[in-house]
Write a protein that holds these residues in place. Structure first.
Motif, short mmCIF file in Angstrom:
data_model
loop_
_atom_site.label_atom_id
_atom_site.label_comp_id
_atom_site.label_asym_id
_atom_site.label_seq_id
_atom_site.Cartn_x
_atom_site.Cartn_y
_atom_site.Cartn_z
N HIS A 1 5.74 114.52 77.74
CA HIS A 1 7.04 115.00 78.30
C HIS A 1 7.14 116.25 79.08
CE1 HIS A 1 8.53 111.96 75.69
NE2 HIS A 1 7.81 112.36 74.74
N GLU A 2 7.83 116.32 80.33
CA GLU A 2 8.00 117.26 80.98
C GLU A 2 8.53 118.37 80.39
OE1 GLU A 2 11.50 114.90 82.48
OE2 GLU A 2 9.63 114.33 81.55
N LYS A 3 9.27 118.58 79.48
CA LYS A 3 10.01 119.47 79.08
C LYS A 3 8.93 120.51 78.01
CE LYS A 3 14.21 119.43 80.70
NZ LYS A 3 14.66 120.31 81.58
N ASP B 1 1.96 97.91 78.13
CA ASP B 1 2.44 96.70 78.18
C ASP B 1 3.95 96.54 79.04
OD1 ASP B 1 4.54 97.28 76.46
OD2 ASP B 1 3.28 97.23 74.87
N VAL B 2 4.42 95.44 78.92
CA VAL B 2 5.45 95.08 79.80
C VAL B 2 6.64 95.98 79.29
CG1 VAL B 2 7.58 93.40 80.34
CG2 VAL B 2 5.06 92.67 79.86
N GLU B 3 6.84 96.55 78.21
CA GLU B 3 7.96 97.31 77.85
C GLU B 3 7.59 98.77 77.81
OE1 GLU B 3 9.35 96.30 74.10
OE2 GLU B 3 9.64 94.01 74.93
N ASP B 4 6.33 99.19 77.60
CA ASP B 4 5.99 100.66 77.77
C ASP B 4 5.35 101.21 78.94
OD1 ASP B 4 7.12 101.15 75.06
OD2 ASP B 4 5.17 100.31 74.36
N GLN B 5 6.01 102.12 79.55
CA GLN B 5 5.23 103.09 80.47
C GLN B 5 5.00 104.36 80.13
OE1 GLN B 5 7.18 102.92 84.23
NE2 GLN B 5 5.24 103.88 85.40
N ILE B 6 3.80 104.65 80.10
CA ILE B 6 3.37 106.03 79.51
C ILE B 6 3.06 107.04 80.71
CG2 ILE B 6 1.68 107.44 78.23
CD1 ILE B 6 2.98 105.20 76.79
N TYR B 7 3.77 108.47 80.48
CA TYR B 7 3.60 109.30 81.44
C TYR B 7 2.59 110.47 81.10
CZ TYR B 7 7.54 107.38 84.18
OH TYR B 7 8.22 106.71 84.90
N CYS B 8 2.06 111.13 82.01
CA CYS B 8 1.18 112.32 81.44
C CYS B 8 1.51 113.65 82.45
CB CYS B 8 -0.13 112.01 81.49
SG CYS B 8 -1.31 113.49 81.38
N PHE B 9 2.07 114.56 82.01
CA PHE B 9 2.42 115.74 82.83
C PHE B 9 1.33 116.65 82.55
CE2 PHE B 9 6.17 113.50 81.83
CZ PHE B 9 6.91 113.19 83.27
N SER B 10 0.68 117.17 83.48
CA SER B 10 -0.33 118.21 83.33
C SER B 10 -0.36 119.22 84.46
CB SER B 10 -1.61 117.33 83.17
OG SER B 10 -2.12 116.93 84.35
#
Length: 60
Positions: A11-13, A44-53
């Motif tokens: 999460h960006e926060k 999968d179809v419903e989940d998109q994962i983000y990585c903020f680094s």
């Protein structure tokens, strides 16, 4: 000596909070650069994962 500190959060926060906490301890003249990156992938179809680094490059 030049050093780096790497931050990695979903999460960006969270990234913002931890980077600000780290940067409070540095003198402005010690900060050399900040590299920022966002990556996203879909598990999968419903989940998109983000990585903020980010990587802080500083003089110790």
């Amino acid at each position: 000596m030049i050093q780096v500190k790497v931050f990695d959060y979903e999460h960006e926060k969270d990234l913002e909070k931890e980077m600000n906490r780290f940067l409070e301890k540095l003198e402005e003249k010690e900060l050399l650069d900040i590299k920022y990156n966002v990556a996203a992938y879909q598990e999968d179809v419903e989940d998109q994962i983000y990585c903020f680094s980010a990587m802080v490059i500083y003089r110790a």
